[in-house]
Design a protein around this motif. Sequence first.
Motif, mmCIF file in Angstrom:
data_model
loop_
_atom_site.group_PDB
_atom_site.id
_atom_site.type_symbol
_atom_site.label_atom_id
_atom_site.label_comp_id
_atom_site.label_asym_id
_atom_site.label_seq_id
_atom_site.Cartn_x
_atom_site.Cartn_y
_atom_site.Cartn_z
ATOM 1 N N LEU A 13 0.822 -1.211 0.000
ATOM 2 C CA LEU A 13 0.000 0.000 0.000
ATOM 3 C C LEU A 13 0.856 1.261 0.000
ATOM 4 C CD1 LEU A 13 -2.933 -0.711 2.479
ATOM 5 C CD2 LEU A 13 -3.129 -0.119 0.065
ATOM 6 N N THR A 46 -1.500 -6.157 -3.890
ATOM 7 C CA THR A 46 -2.056 -5.472 -2.715
ATOM 8 C C THR A 46 -3.454 -6.006 -2.403
ATOM 9 O OG1 THR A 46 -0.795 -3.481 -3.216
ATOM 10 C CG2 THR A 46 -2.692 -3.218 -1.760
ATOM 11 N N GLY A 50 -4.495 -7.841 0.970
ATOM 12 C CA GLY A 50 -5.628 -7.275 1.699
ATOM 13 C C GLY A 50 -6.703 -8.315 1.955
ATOM 14 N N LEU A 93 -10.985 -0.984 0.179
ATOM 15 C CA LEU A 93 -10.039 -1.640 -0.730
ATOM 16 C C LEU A 93 -10.779 -2.497 -1.746
ATOM 17 C CD1 LEU A 93 -7.122 -2.156 -1.570
ATOM 18 C CD2 LEU A 93 -7.035 -3.987 0.124
ATOM 19 N N HIS A 96 -12.159 -0.109 -4.266
ATOM 20 C CA HIS A 96 -11.052 0.354 -5.107
ATOM 21 C C HIS A 96 -10.663 -0.722 -6.127
ATOM 22 C CE1 HIS A 96 -7.602 2.839 -6.057
ATOM 23 N NE2 HIS A 96 -6.811 1.791 -5.903
ATOM 24 N N THR A 97 -10.634 -1.977 -5.689
ATOM 25 C CA THR A 97 -10.288 -3.082 -6.577
ATOM 26 C C THR A 97 -11.355 -3.279 -7.647
ATOM 27 O OG1 THR A 97 -9.111 -4.130 -4.746
ATOM 28 C CG2 THR A 97 -9.653 -5.525 -6.616
ATOM 29 N N VAL A 123 -8.731 4.617 0.778
ATOM 30 C CA VAL A 123 -8.100 3.404 1.296
ATOM 31 C C VAL A 123 -6.913 3.766 2.188
ATOM 32 C CG1 VAL A 123 -6.714 1.385 0.636
ATOM 33 C CG2 VAL A 123 -8.850 1.857 -0.546
#
Length: 165
Positions: A13, A46, A50, A93, A96-97, A123
Amino acid sequence: VALAASFPLSWHLSLLAVPVSQAVGPLMGLPRQATVDLHKALGWRTAFWGAIHAGGELVYLLSKEGVQVFVRISGDKGENLLYLLGLLTALLLLLHTVVAFFRKHPRITAHFRSAHRVTALLVLLGATAHWWPFALFLLPSAAAYGAQGALSLACRFGRKASKRR
């Protein structure tokens, strides 16, 4: 395993944003597309770390305390807030992904860059709220983007950027 996954997650990150900085990217000697490819590869790693960290912690908490862990904000040692902020960060996250995964979708393509930046910021803020020492991990990215901002500001005032500067 869940706690151990937090270490590569933190490093991923924190260093994820450094290569794509316009101040640092050219100094790496990579063409722009290679820098973007590196960012994408690090980003998927990441997301993996996560998922391992959040999923493992979730399994641990649910097996130890059950669903009530999310109802009580402060436990005996005040750690439930840490877990709630961790859950919030994990959801951010995930969002975001999902934005990154669907970046080629017609509805997202036009707004991908701004949506990606906003969700990345959320995030990183969530990760810092979840575990405050993470702020120290953000120093390389803060320095890279500080340098980028300084270069942009210098260019607005007609000053040329040099390697020394």
